[in-house]
Structures are given as C-alpha cells and as structure tokens.
Design a protein around this motif. Structure first.
Motif, PDB file in Angstrom:
ATOM      1  N   ASN A  76      46.098  82.643  93.857  1.00 15.78           N
ATOM      2  CA  ASN A  76      45.035  81.725  92.361  1.00 15.78           C
ATOM      3  C   ASN A  76      43.313  81.725  92.774  1.00 15.78           C
ATOM      4  O   ASN A  76      42.590  81.898  91.868  1.00 15.78           O
ATOM      5  CB  ASN A  76      45.692  81.208  91.434  1.00 15.78           C
ATOM      6  N   GLU A  80      40.708  84.176  90.946  1.00 16.71           N
ATOM      7  CA  GLU A  80      39.233  83.182  90.084  1.00 16.71           C
ATOM      8  C   GLU A  80      38.211  83.843  90.301  1.00 16.71           C
ATOM      9  O   GLU A  80      37.234  83.721  89.581  1.00 16.71           O
ATOM     10  CB  GLU A  80      39.667  81.949  89.914  1.00 16.71           C
ATOM     11  N   ARG A  83      36.311  87.423  90.190  1.00 19.09           N
ATOM     12  CA  ARG A  83      36.719  87.725  88.453  1.00 19.09           C
ATOM     13  C   ARG A  83      35.743  87.258  88.081  1.00 19.09           C
ATOM     14  O   ARG A  83      34.894  87.489  87.587  1.00 19.09           O
ATOM     15  CB  ARG A  83      37.756  86.465  87.852  1.00 19.09           C
ATOM     16  N   GLU A  84      35.570  85.896  88.324  1.00 16.67           N
ATOM     17  CA  GLU A  84      34.259  84.950  87.912  1.00 16.67           C
ATOM     18  C   GLU A  84      32.761  85.312  89.108  1.00 16.67           C
ATOM     19  O   GLU A  84      31.953  85.018  88.880  1.00 16.67           O
ATOM     20  CB  GLU A  84      34.506  83.377  88.513  1.00 16.67           C
ATOM     21  N   LYS A 209      30.774  79.172  90.436  1.00 14.39           N
ATOM     22  CA  LYS A 209      32.371  79.754  89.169  1.00 14.39           C
ATOM     23  C   LYS A 209      31.658  78.922  88.172  1.00 14.39           C
ATOM     24  O   LYS A 209      32.026  79.283  86.916  1.00 14.39           O
ATOM     25  CB  LYS A 209      33.399  79.836  89.716  1.00 14.39           C
TER      26      LYS A 209
END
Length: 313
Positions: A76, A80, A83-84, A209
C-alpha cells in the motif's frame, strides 16, 4: 686525460636547445595586480558583493546539499507513493511474489511514469535492504532530494520582478507539516520554504505525498544555521515576520506583508526558538476567536500566505 675528466664530471652544463629558458625564468611577471582583481582576495569578494547589491539581485548559489536516499516499504505505501508522484529511481519486486491487484497496480504505475528501474530480487535481499521490515515483496527507492540554497529563493523572486515571499520553519519535525507548507506556498505564489539542516523535517516521501505534487515546482532550501540565514535575508532588505501567540501585532494590521517578507513558523508545541524569535523584525499573532491555543505549521502558514497574496493582488 683532462678531457676525459671533464666528460666524467658530475657537473651539468647547459643543455642543447634550452632556448634561454633559464634566463627568462629569472624575469619577473610584471606588477602585482590590485587586490580587487586577485581571485579569492577579501577585497575582490567585497567588490563582487557590492556589485550584486547594486543590481538588486543576489548571486546564484550552489544548492543546500542533498538528503540521503529513502526506501518506501510495503504494497500500500509503495502504491500510494507512486500514485502521488513521489520521485522514485527503482522499484524492487520480490521473486515469485503473489501477483495480487495491488502489486499489479504498482507495476502499472511504475511503467506508466517511466524512468523507474524494475528490479527482481530474492526475499533475503529485500529483508536485508529493509532491515527486516514487513516489505510484502515491494520496495521503492526514493532518490536523494536536491535542496536549494536560501539565497536562491530571493534570486528567483528577483528574476520574476516581484518581492520575495518565503516561509521558514523553525523546529517543525513532522514531514507532513512540511509538505502542507510547500503546498500552501505553491498555491499562494510564494518562492520557497527554508528548513534548518538539523532537528527539522526534510523532504521525505511523506512530505512529497502531502505536498500533492507541488514539491516538484516549489523549492525547499536548507540552511546550516537558520538564525544566520534570516539575518542574511534582513541585510538584503527583507522583513522577517515570526508567528507567535503573544505577538505584538495582529495579522490584519501587518503592513510588512505588502513587501519582501519571510514568514517564520515555529513548532505547534514550543513555537519559535529563543534566538529565532529575537532575530525577527516583528512577531505577529493570528486572531482565533474560537479560543484554540495554537495552529499546526501547515494551517498557520496557509493563513498568513493567503493574507499576503490578498494584499499583493
């Protein structure tokens, strides 16, 4: 016999074809240049500084150094981070890993972004890299962050033909707060964030992030000594404003936000350190009718930056 003795003598005579090198070596190199023209001389440095002040633009400095590389561990967190838009150099994937949905999504994001090396590694190697953390077969390497120099932020403002608007963080150790401040600086037209080199949050994956990608276009500078960096800003004609609950001025009355300004934000618990607080030209408070004792760094910086942007528009 005498001729033979001369040939065997240890004395070295003139070499054929020397072309008068010895004679020219005794000649002088001309008069000593003035101190202002000698490279590295104190007077030359002073003359250069005077010329920079005359043009109103500080000299571009080398960066404020680099951080160390970082590892993001776990399915995870890796997903993340990708993705960020957190910068990444290598994605390590465990051999014979269970190819579940999260693993497929992480691999797809890495492929779509490009520039990320995909490396397959046995589990013992990933265990060694992560010091035994539960990596779940995915490890993302984040490259070192290239910090700016504090004076670079002022130079960038002069290049745009506007007054500098900078935020400095004093004692803020949560990377998420740093990321939030970077995001606010980007949103309200600031020129960057200054953090101390020690005992302060740096540009980690968590800060990236929280910045929601704005860290890619908003520089973060690192100062060896924050107090000296603020004093350098003051010498350049920039007002240093510290946020403090017991500040002598209210934010709405602060005219300094109309011009070149550095906003100094302290930690939520301790506020500004003593030396930094004494260095500030003015200490300002944010009125809070609701009775809250303090705001975290990200929220406080956002409020002041909004007020500065409103005044400058």
């Amino acid at each position: 016999m005498a001729a033979n003795n001369r040939r065997m003598s240890g004395k070295k005579g003139a070499q054929v074809g020397s072309g008068g090198q010895r004679r020219r070596g005794l000649e002088g190199k001309g008069p000593t240049p003035p101190a202002e023209m000698r490279k590295g001389h104190a007077k030359q440095r002073a003359a250069n500084a005077k010329a920079r002040r005359a043009t109103g633009r500080p000299q571009q400095r080398r960066g404020g150094g680099r951080s160390t590389s970082e590892l993001v561990v776990g399915r995870n967190p890796v997903y993340e981070a990708l993705r960020e838009g957190v910068p990444a150099s290598t994605l390590y994937v465990q051999q014979f890993i269970d190819n579940d949905e999260r693993v497929r999504e992480a691999l797809q994001l890495a492929a779509e972004r490009g520039g990320i090396n995909l490396m397959e590694a046995p589990r013992p190697e990933l265990d060694r890299m992560t010091n035994g953390l539960n990596h779940q077969g995915l490890v993302l390497q984040v490259p070192p962050y290239e910090y700016a120099h504090p004076e670079d932020l002022v130079a960038a403002a002069h290049d745009e033909g506007v007054d500098p608007l900078i935020v400095a963080l004093d004692g803020v150790t949560d990377p998420r707060n740093l990321g939030a401040v970077v995001r606010s600086v980007s949103a309200f037209g600031g020129h960057g964030v200054v953090v101390p080199e020690r005992r302060a949050a740096g540009m980690t994956a968590g800060a990236w992030k929280t910045s929601a990608g704005t860290a890619a276009r908003t520089p973060v500078a690192r100062a060896t000594n924050l107090t000296r960096a603020l004093e350098t800003y003051q010498k350049a004609g920039i007002t240093v404003v510290g946020l403090a609950a017991d500040g002598q001025a209210e934010l709405g009355d602060l005219e300094a936000l109309d011009g070149p300004v550095v906003i100094v934000v302290g930690s939520e618990g301790k506020g500004l350190s003593r030396l930094v607080g004494e260095t500030c030209d003015v200490r300002v408070r944010i009125p809070m009718p609701g009775g809250a004792e303090s705001l975290n760094a990200g929220v406080a910086a956002g409020i002041v930056l909004y007020e500065a942007a409103r005044r400058r528009s």
